[in-house]
Design a protein around this motif. Sequence first.
Motif, short mmCIF file in Angstrom:
data_model
loop_
_atom_site.label_atom_id
_atom_site.label_comp_id
_atom_site.label_asym_id
_atom_site.label_seq_id
_atom_site.Cartn_x
_atom_site.Cartn_y
_atom_site.Cartn_z
N ASP A 192 0.82 -1.20 0.00
CA ASP A 192 0.00 0.00 0.00
C ASP A 192 0.86 1.26 0.00
O ASP A 192 0.57 2.24 -0.69
CB ASP A 192 -0.92 -0.01 1.21
N ASP A 193 1.96 1.23 0.78
CA ASP A 193 2.88 2.38 0.81
C ASP A 193 3.51 2.61 -0.56
O ASP A 193 3.65 3.76 -1.02
CB ASP A 193 3.98 2.15 1.85
N LEU A 194 3.91 1.52 -1.23
CA LEU A 194 4.50 1.66 -2.55
C LEU A 194 3.51 2.25 -3.55
O LEU A 194 3.88 3.11 -4.37
CB LEU A 194 4.98 0.30 -3.06
N ALA A 195 2.24 1.82 -3.46
CA ALA A 195 1.22 2.37 -4.36
C ALA A 195 1.02 3.87 -4.10
O ALA A 195 0.88 4.66 -5.05
CB ALA A 195 -0.10 1.61 -4.18
N SER A 196 1.05 4.26 -2.83
CA SER A 196 0.89 5.69 -2.50
C SER A 196 2.06 6.51 -3.03
O SER A 196 1.86 7.61 -3.58
CB SER A 196 0.80 5.86 -0.98
N GLU A 197 3.27 6.00 -2.90
CA GLU A 197 4.44 6.72 -3.39
C GLU A 197 4.43 6.80 -4.92
O GLU A 197 4.85 7.82 -5.50
CB GLU A 197 5.71 6.06 -2.88
N LEU A 198 3.96 5.75 -5.56
CA LEU A 198 3.85 5.79 -7.03
C LEU A 198 2.81 6.83 -7.47
O LEU A 198 3.01 7.50 -8.49
CB LEU A 198 3.46 4.41 -7.56
N ALA A 199 1.73 6.96 -6.70
CA ALA A 199 0.72 7.97 -7.03
C ALA A 199 1.31 9.37 -6.94
O ALA A 199 1.04 10.23 -7.80
CB ALA A 199 -0.48 7.84 -6.09
N VAL A 200 2.14 9.62 -5.93
CA VAL A 200 2.79 10.93 -5.79
C VAL A 200 3.71 11.20 -6.97
O VAL A 200 3.73 12.29 -7.54
CB VAL A 200 3.56 11.00 -4.46
N VAL A 201 4.48 10.19 -7.37
CA VAL A 201 5.40 10.35 -8.50
C VAL A 201 4.61 10.59 -9.79
O VAL A 201 5.03 11.40 -10.65
CB VAL A 201 6.30 9.11 -8.63
N SER A 202 3.47 9.93 -9.95
CA SER A 202 2.64 10.14 -11.14
C SER A 202 2.17 11.59 -11.22
O SER A 202 2.19 12.21 -12.29
CB SER A 202 1.44 9.19 -11.12
N VAL A 203 1.74 12.14 -10.07
CA VAL A 203 1.32 13.53 -10.04
C VAL A 203 2.49 14.46 -10.36
O VAL A 203 2.34 15.47 -11.06
CB VAL A 203 0.70 13.88 -8.67
N ASP A 204 3.68 14.12 -9.86
CA ASP A 204 4.87 14.93 -10.15
C ASP A 204 5.15 14.97 -11.65
O ASP A 204 5.50 16.03 -12.20
CB ASP A 204 6.09 14.37 -9.41
N PHE A 205 4.99 13.84 -12.33
CA PHE A 205 5.22 13.82 -13.78
C PHE A 205 4.18 14.66 -14.52
O PHE A 205 4.47 15.21 -15.59
CB PHE A 205 5.20 12.40 -14.31
N LEU A 206 2.97 14.76 -13.96
CA LEU A 206 1.94 15.59 -14.59
C LEU A 206 2.19 17.07 -14.34
O LEU A 206 2.10 17.89 -15.25
CB LEU A 206 0.57 15.20 -14.04
N GLN A 207 2.48 17.40 -13.08
CA GLN A 207 2.59 18.81 -12.71
C GLN A 207 3.97 19.39 -12.99
O GLN A 207 4.09 20.59 -13.27
CB GLN A 207 2.24 18.98 -11.23
N TYR A 208 5.00 18.56 -12.89
CA TYR A 208 6.37 19.01 -13.17
C TYR A 208 6.95 18.10 -14.26
O TYR A 208 7.88 17.34 -14.02
CB TYR A 208 7.23 18.95 -11.91
N ALA A 209 6.37 18.20 -15.45
CA ALA A 209 6.78 17.31 -16.54
C ALA A 209 8.27 17.44 -16.84
O ALA A 209 8.90 16.48 -17.30
CB ALA A 209 5.97 17.61 -17.79
N GLU A 210 8.85 18.61 -16.55
CA GLU A 210 10.26 18.83 -16.85
C GLU A 210 11.17 17.90 -16.05
O GLU A 210 12.31 17.67 -16.44
CB GLU A 210 10.63 20.29 -16.57
N CYS A 211 10.68 17.39 -14.91
CA CYS A 211 11.53 16.50 -14.10
C CYS A 211 11.82 15.19 -14.82
O CYS A 211 12.77 14.49 -14.46
CB CYS A 211 10.90 16.25 -12.73
N TYR A 212 11.02 14.87 -15.85
CA TYR A 212 11.32 13.66 -16.62
C TYR A 212 12.69 13.75 -17.27
O TYR A 212 13.38 12.73 -17.45
CB TYR A 212 10.25 13.45 -17.70
N TYR A 213 13.10 14.97 -17.66
CA TYR A 213 14.33 15.16 -18.42
C TYR A 213 15.57 15.30 -17.53
O TYR A 213 16.57 15.85 -17.96
CB TYR A 213 14.18 16.38 -19.33
#
Length: 286
Positions: A192-213
């Motif tokens: 459950d903790d891993l799923a929560s952390e993945l959800a946060v990272v998914s939001v980061d990729f949406l809101q801060y797309a530049e972090c992908y690079y």
Amino acid sequence: MQWVVTFAGAALVLLILRDVFHTLWHPTRHGGLSRLVMTALWRLSSVRGSRRGAPGLAGPLAMVTVVALWALTLVAGWALIYWPHVPEGFVYANGLRPAEHAALLDTVYISLVTVSTLGLGDIAPAEGWLRVVAPLEGLVGFALLTATVSWILGIYPALARRRALALRLSHLSRTRPSTEQIDSPAGAALLDDLASELAVVSVDFLQYAECYYFHDGDDRTSLARQIGYAVDIAHQSAEARHPDVRLAGVVLRTALEDLADILDQHFLHTRGTFQQVLAAFANDHG
């Protein structure tokens, strides 16, 4: 003709302000100029990736390049706005001959002084509407500086969250918990903790797309390298007897699918399964 040049400058300014807005403040959209620059530098770093340090410079260098382009284009846009109205629309300090300071280079100087809020005062607007436009340029320059600082303060915490999740997955992969250890209330909490952390990272990729690079450097802190273990442990949980573990495993798999969907939609464009997308993510950050 004078107003055509002025309108062209205004259009250039509005174009950059739109790009800044979509890049820094829109929760899900990303500016075209910033995306183009970052993608180009990312691909170039991959081509030259054999050179030590080249991949790691892609993200920071792209941010500097984007901010510099924003600033220079704003300066150029306002310079075009001013250009048709010199020298008549401006007052000059003693010792300056207006006729000798009416070239495009002089309006670039006026624009630079204004956008940086230096306010040297040797050349100042005299016409009514120019006296309104020039302070607006100073406000935009100040806002751009503030927005750039906020951008940096937003991206680097997002990178830290991504690398922390990767390091946690690295710890788990090296520990190699057994099926019996996963099949327990503690295992359900872990999934459950891993799923929560993945959800946060998914939001980061949406809101801060530049972090992908941004490359993550060491394999242990690279989510692209460690994400495969999250897939493995989600498969492992499907065989558990404990219902909470099976439920947490389904949630974890869903979080992985959502992450893969975001990565594919915004960056990779493979249109494959979520395993294929995550493999492409690992290859792109190789």
